[in-house]
Design a protein around this motif. Structure first.
Motif, PDB file in Angstrom:
ATOM      1  N   TYR A 101       0.846  -1.195   0.000  1.00  0.00           N
ATOM      2  CA  TYR A 101       0.000   0.000   0.000  1.00  0.00           C
ATOM      3  C   TYR A 101       0.881   1.243   0.000  1.00  0.00           C
ATOM      4  CZ  TYR A 101       0.928   1.341   4.847  1.00  0.00           C
ATOM      5  OH  TYR A 101       1.534   1.776   6.000  1.00  0.00           O
ATOM      6  N   ALA A 102       0.303   2.338  -0.488  1.00  0.00           N
ATOM      7  CA  ALA A 102       0.944   3.647  -0.421  1.00  0.00           C
ATOM      8  C   ALA A 102      -0.085   4.647   0.087  1.00  0.00           C
ATOM      9  CB  ALA A 102       1.465   4.081  -1.793  1.00  0.00           C
ATOM     10  N   ALA A 103       0.292   5.418   1.087  1.00  0.00           N
ATOM     11  CA  ALA A 103      -0.618   6.416   1.662  1.00  0.00           C
ATOM     12  C   ALA A 103      -0.692   7.640   0.769  1.00  0.00           C
ATOM     13  CB  ALA A 103      -0.138   6.814   3.053  1.00  0.00           C
ATOM     14  N   PHE A 104      -1.892   8.208   0.630  1.00  0.00           N
ATOM     15  CA  PHE A 104      -2.051   9.477  -0.077  1.00  0.00           C
ATOM     16  C   PHE A 104      -1.425  10.598   0.754  1.00  0.00           C
ATOM     17  CE2 PHE A 104      -6.106   8.116  -2.589  1.00  0.00           C
ATOM     18  CZ  PHE A 104      -5.336   7.212  -3.303  1.00  0.00           C
ATOM     19  N   LEU A 105      -0.954  11.615   0.070  1.00  0.00           N
ATOM     20  CA  LEU A 105      -0.133  12.646   0.706  1.00  0.00           C
ATOM     21  C   LEU A 105      -0.751  14.028   0.529  1.00  0.00           C
ATOM     22  CD1 LEU A 105       3.257  11.300  -0.665  1.00  0.00           C
ATOM     23  CD2 LEU A 105       2.300  10.906   1.621  1.00  0.00           C
ATOM     24  N   PRO A 106      -0.602  14.925   1.534  1.00  0.00           N
ATOM     25  CA  PRO A 106      -1.209  16.251   1.469  1.00  0.00           C
ATOM     26  C   PRO A 106      -0.290  17.330   0.907  1.00  0.00           C
ATOM     27  CG  PRO A 106      -0.371  15.891   3.667  1.00  0.00           C
ATOM     28  CD  PRO A 106      -0.046  14.645   2.885  1.00  0.00           C
ATOM     29  N   TYR A 107       0.896  16.987   0.457  1.00  0.00           N
ATOM     30  CA  TYR A 107       1.926  17.982   0.179  1.00  0.00           C
ATOM     31  C   TYR A 107       1.517  18.981  -0.903  1.00  0.00           C
ATOM     32  CZ  TYR A 107       4.655  14.335   2.528  1.00  0.00           C
ATOM     33  OH  TYR A 107       5.101  13.392   3.410  1.00  0.00           O
ATOM     34  N   ALA A 108       0.707  18.560  -1.861  1.00  0.00           N
ATOM     35  CA  ALA A 108       0.369  19.437  -2.987  1.00  0.00           C
ATOM     36  C   ALA A 108      -0.623  20.524  -2.608  1.00  0.00           C
ATOM     37  CB  ALA A 108      -0.186  18.619  -4.155  1.00  0.00           C
ATOM     38  N   TYR A 109      -1.260  20.418  -1.424  1.00  0.00           N
ATOM     39  CA  TYR A 109      -2.217  21.461  -1.028  1.00  0.00           C
ATOM     40  C   TYR A 109      -1.935  22.012   0.375  1.00  0.00           C
ATOM     41  CZ  TYR A 109      -4.541  17.528   1.382  1.00  0.00           C
ATOM     42  OH  TYR A 109      -4.821  16.453   2.184  1.00  0.00           O
ATOM     43  N   SER A 110      -0.778  21.708   0.944  1.00  0.00           N
ATOM     44  CA  SER A 110      -0.474  22.145   2.309  1.00  0.00           C
ATOM     45  C   SER A 110       0.945  22.693   2.366  1.00  0.00           C
ATOM     46  CB  SER A 110      -0.644  20.974   3.283  1.00  0.00           C
ATOM     47  OG  SER A 110       0.285  19.951   3.010  1.00  0.00           O
ATOM     48  N   GLY A 111       1.395  23.025   3.563  1.00  0.00           N
ATOM     49  CA  GLY A 111       2.762  23.477   3.747  1.00  0.00           C
ATOM     50  C   GLY A 111       2.922  24.974   3.878  1.00  0.00           C
ATOM     51  N   GLY A 112       1.801  25.706   3.980  1.00  0.00           N
ATOM     52  CA  GLY A 112       1.890  27.152   4.144  1.00  0.00           C
ATOM     53  C   GLY A 112       1.697  27.909   2.851  1.00  0.00           C
ATOM     54  N   SER A 113       1.831  29.201   2.941  1.00  0.00           N
ATOM     55  CA  SER A 113       1.598  30.093   1.809  1.00  0.00           C
ATOM     56  C   SER A 113       2.571  29.815   0.675  1.00  0.00           C
ATOM     57  CB  SER A 113       1.738  31.541   2.263  1.00  0.00           C
ATOM     58  OG  SER A 113       1.832  32.413   1.162  1.00  0.00           O
ATOM     59  N   PRO A 114       2.110  29.891  -0.590  1.00  0.00           N
ATOM     60  CA  PRO A 114       3.039  29.759  -1.717  1.00  0.00           C
ATOM     61  C   PRO A 114       4.170  30.773  -1.667  1.00  0.00           C
ATOM     62  CG  PRO A 114       0.785  29.535  -2.480  1.00  0.00           C
ATOM     63  CD  PRO A 114       0.708  29.954  -1.037  1.00  0.00           C
ATOM     64  N   ALA A 115       3.915  31.954  -1.106  1.00  0.00           N
ATOM     65  CA  ALA A 115       4.967  32.963  -0.998  1.00  0.00           C
ATOM     66  C   ALA A 115       6.107  32.507  -0.105  1.00  0.00           C
ATOM     67  CB  ALA A 115       4.375  34.267  -0.476  1.00  0.00           C
ATOM     68  N   ASN A 116       5.812  31.553   0.788  1.00  0.00           N
ATOM     69  CA  ASN A 116       6.834  31.023   1.695  1.00  0.00           C
ATOM     70  C   ASN A 116       7.242  29.602   1.339  1.00  0.00           C
ATOM     71  OD1 ASN A 116       6.833  33.397   3.300  1.00  0.00           O
ATOM     72  ND2 ASN A 116       4.975  32.689   4.344  1.00  0.00           N
ATOM     73  N   GLY A 117       6.959  29.204   0.097  1.00  0.00           N
ATOM     74  CA  GLY A 117       7.372  27.892  -0.360  1.00  0.00           C
ATOM     75  C   GLY A 117       6.372  26.787  -0.150  1.00  0.00           C
TER      76      GLY A 117
END
Length: 518
Positions: A138-154
């Protein structure tokens, strides 16, 4: 602009004889369900459900396929990997809630599990895949593409939810990137049920001589199953054929290719659209080498665009019935996602608002709202007097009857006056939900107008000026009946799924009532 009553195959043959081979390859929504790109309009793991998916290679040519899972709010990617289908191969998997599998420390997210032996990259023996303890990976789905803070801060925040729960519903794309020949085709071929050497496939790189432009031949299916309740909602994946003349292979570390990369010639992407038995050929400019920003996405949108969808509903308490409609806009992100179109300005037609664009009483954070019309009829031609039913309650601060996500679930609910609508849909348990209250009309049919007078939706003109009215859409009705009287003490469920029916509208130029595409 060209419109005639010939089939795609005949048109392609004429094009080849005439020496205009560029017309022989064009994007079409194959009515036979076989193609190069497969769209699965919905997956969910809510309410104890899992979603089964399969893909079949009907040809004697091996395929390299990008498998991509997209969440339902803004279709940000939650997982992808490369799949290598050998000749006449089948691959299967199941999307499940991690917590339902009893994984230690499992969160509220979803994942994909498979016991299939076909080659994948990352390979099944790598850290990308976990082990469920029974032979399944199995592979878990990941939130990285919609999380991690403001786009201005990466970061990748898009103003929508940032929790892992966002991975629990969405839709799926499979893109045939390349035909695979030579030593690589032999390496992914099964010997006694096991591929000969998946290391060879994992080592492939862009431009490898064993990779050729894809020729299609895939079909797929999905099924939403709840083993505890005994419900099973199955559907065929939408199949885009004639999608590309280019090899689109990319490594497993890449989020490319995308469905925006249609190509019929070096400079155009052509759509074949059937409208009431006639064939419209619409060409759109493209720039070779571009991916997500390529205007060729309009060719893909054109084959999905409808000005209205139709289906039935049943919410009869005596029959124990409930009905959900899944309404998915499979190309919407290419018109509204700030990562693709830019972080300022509005959306690109046929959609109005950029995702997260704040427009008082029209759109807000975590939304890209699109007004639609709703008409409800019972089985005896009657419709409610006064205003037609709309979505209840409407999205906060938005006009009535707006669909604000990429995947939307419309729940039909016969609620008493003044009752609060539930936050999950009645059949699929969806949180991407809006509600329609048909009042006393507990069974009948409905129409969702995708080009209402209150807010026009039109695809950008083709090279020759064809304009398709409405929105690119796919989906289905899911209905469930609960029979408590079949056997004392036994709860009997009967489930059914029916694809939406649709109408199309196309004219030359933006003005409604202009000359029909001909």
């Amino acid at each position: 602009m060209k419109r005639n009553n010939l089939t795609t195959a005949v048109v392609a043959g004429i094009a080849g004889v005439a020496g205009i081979a560029g017309l022989a390859n064009a994007v079409e929504l194959n009515p036979d369900g076989i193609g190069e790109v497969l769209i699965y309009p919905y997956y969910t793991v809510n309410e104890g459900q899992s979603t089964l998916i399969s893909v079949v290679n009907t040809t004697n040519i091996a395929k390299a396929v990008k498998v991509r899972f997209l969440e339902g709010h803004n279709s940000r990617e939650v997982l992808d990997f490369n799949l290598f289908l050998s000749r006449f191969d089948v691959w299967t998997g199941a999307i499940f809630a991690l917590a339902d599998a009893g994984l230690p420390g499992a969160s509220a997210g979803a994942g994909i599990t498979t016991s299939d032996k076909s080659c994948v990259d990352p390979q099944l023996n790598t850290a990308f895949w976990g082990d469920l303890g029974d032979g399944r990976k199995y592979a878990a789905f990941l939130p990285y593409a919609y999380s991690g803070g403001s786009p201005a801060n990466g970061g990748n925040d898009d103003t929508g939810p940032t929790g892992i729960e966002r991975t629990r519903e969405g839709h799926i794309e499979l893109i045939s990137m390349s035909d695979v020949v030579g030593d690589t085709a032999d390496a992914v071929t099964h010997i006694n049920g096991v591929p000969d050497d998946c290391d060879v496939a994992a080592a492939l790189d862009v431009g490898d001589a064993d990779l050729l432009p894809p020729t299609g031949g895939l079909f797929g299916a999905g099924a939403i199953v709840n083993t505890g309740q005994g419900t099973f909602f199955s559907y065929n994946a939408d199949a885009l054929d004639g999608y590309t003349i280019e090899d689109l292979f990319s490594g497993s570390e890449s989020v490319q290719p995308s469905i925006a990369q249609a190509s019929s010639t070096a400079s155009t992407a052509v759509a074949y659209v059937f409208d009431d038995g006639a064939l419209i050929q619409a060409a759109y400019n493209r720039t070779a080498g571009q991916s997500n920003t390529n205007p060729a996405i309009d060719a893909v949108s054109a084959v999905f665009t409808s000005d209205a969808i139709f289906n039935e509903y049943n919410v009869d308490s005596l029959a124990g019935s409930n009905t959900d409609w899944v309404v998915t806009f499979p190309t919407k992100r290419f018109y509204v996602d700030p990562q693709i179109i830019g972080a300022s300005g509005s959306g690109i037609r046929p959609f109005v608002y950029r995702f997260g664009q704040v427009v008082p009483q029209r759109n807000g954070l975590g939304q890209s709202c699109t007004q639609v019309g709703v008409a409800v009829y019972d089985r005896e031609e009657r419709t409610p007097t006064g205003p037609q039913p709309g979505f209840s309650p409407p999205p906060p601060g938005q006009p009535p009857s707006s669909l604000c996500k990429e995947v939307n679930v419309i729940s039909f609910l016969a609620l008493p006056p003044g009752s609060a609508a539930p936050t999950k849909s009645g059949v699929l348990g969806s949180t991407l939900v809006t509600n329609v209250n048909p009042g006393s009309y507990t069974s009948g049919w409905a129409r969702i107008d995708l080009n209402p007078g209150a807010e026009r939706h039109q695809l950008r003109p083709s090279i020759d000026g064809e304009v398709f009215n409405g929105l690119p859409v796919t989906g289905f009705e899911a209905v469930n009946y609960v029979n408590r009287n079949q056997t004392p003490g036994v709860l009997a469920n009967y489930s059914g799924l029916f694809r939406h029916r649709a109408s199309r509208s196309c004219q030359v130029g933006d003005a409604l009532g202009g000359p029909a595409c001909s």
